[in-house]
Scaffold this motif. Sequence first.
Motif, PDB file in Angstrom:
ATOM      1  N   HIS A 173       0.830  -1.209   0.000  1.00 19.27           N
ATOM      2  CA  HIS A 173       0.000   0.000   0.000  1.00 19.27           C
ATOM      3  C   HIS A 173       0.864   1.259   0.000  1.00 19.27           C
ATOM      4  N   LEU A 174       1.997   1.221   0.694  1.00 14.70           N
ATOM      5  CA  LEU A 174       2.925   2.360   0.668  1.00 14.70           C
ATOM      6  C   LEU A 174       3.498   2.527  -0.739  1.00 14.70           C
ATOM      7  N   TYR A 175       3.920   1.426  -1.340  1.00 17.01           N
ATOM      8  CA  TYR A 175       4.434   1.447  -2.716  1.00 17.01           C
ATOM      9  C   TYR A 175       3.380   2.008  -3.667  1.00 17.01           C
ATOM     10  N   ASP A 176       2.151   1.541  -3.505  1.00 12.59           N
ATOM     11  CA  ASP A 176       1.044   1.992  -4.353  1.00 12.59           C
ATOM     12  C   ASP A 176       0.819   3.504  -4.203  1.00 12.59           C
ATOM     13  N   ARG A 177       0.834   3.994  -2.977  1.00 12.75           N
ATOM     14  CA  ARG A 177       0.611   5.438  -2.747  1.00 12.75           C
ATOM     15  C   ARG A 177       1.740   6.284  -3.320  1.00 12.75           C
ATOM     16  N   ILE A 178       2.982   5.874  -3.060  1.00 11.40           N
ATOM     17  CA  ILE A 178       4.132   6.647  -3.568  1.00 11.40           C
ATOM     18  C   ILE A 178       4.149   6.632  -5.092  1.00 11.40           C
ATOM     19  N   LEU A 179       3.956   5.447  -5.669  1.00  7.08           N
ATOM     20  CA  LEU A 179       3.936   5.347  -7.131  1.00  7.08           C
ATOM     21  C   LEU A 179       2.768   6.127  -7.707  1.00  7.08           C
ATOM     22  N   GLY A 180       1.642   6.141  -7.005  1.00  9.47           N
ATOM     23  CA  GLY A 180       0.486   6.915  -7.458  1.00  9.47           C
ATOM     24  C   GLY A 180       0.799   8.399  -7.547  1.00  9.47           C
ATOM     25  N   VAL A 181       1.515   8.920  -6.560  1.00  9.28           N
ATOM     26  CA  VAL A 181       1.893  10.333  -6.584  1.00  9.28           C
ATOM     27  C   VAL A 181       2.811  10.609  -7.780  1.00  9.28           C
ATOM     28  N   ILE A 182       3.787   9.736  -7.990  1.00 14.10           N
ATOM     29  CA  ILE A 182       4.729   9.922  -9.101  1.00 14.10           C
ATOM     30  C   ILE A 182       4.012   9.794 -10.443  1.00 14.10           C
TER      31      ILE A 182
END
Length: 169
Positions: free
Chosen positions: A6-15
């Motif tokens: 979920h952290l990966y998903d959120r960070i990648l979502g921002v990028i």
Amino acid sequence: MRSIYHLYDRILGVITNAAAAIAGLAILLTAFMICYEIIARSIFHHPTVWVMEISTYCLVLAGFFGMAYTMRKNGHICVDFLYGRFPRKVQKGLDIITSILSLFVMYVCMTESTNYMLMSKAMGVVSPSLLRVPLWIPQTFMVIGFVLLFLEIINHLLGDFFADGKEEK
């Protein structure tokens, strides 16, 4: 492990969203440049030498930067006339196989575009125009786009394993 996903998903979502915003701005900038060219050419009879080349680079940027966002929103073209008839477990298996094959293809695209860009930079290759733009600059758009798409495919694959019942992100 799910929290890392979920952290990966959120960070990648921002990028990915930032890349999509840049892609949108590039399309808007292209529209303004073309309008400027039309006015300069038809009203003032002074065509530009830079609009065609720079607008082409902006469209290349928009296309490659927009790929990851399209993947995130499940917007890429898919043939699903049979897929929708399969049970959910078979669909999930096909999604995993497709993601793994896509990772392989994107890995090849990433490495080859990176090699191509680095070669252009090392050799000092420039565009064959009056602007003489170093071609490694627009080629970097390809590399960034492929890397982002690769990361989104990984996200999609992980989502098949860790999603909490969500059909779409």
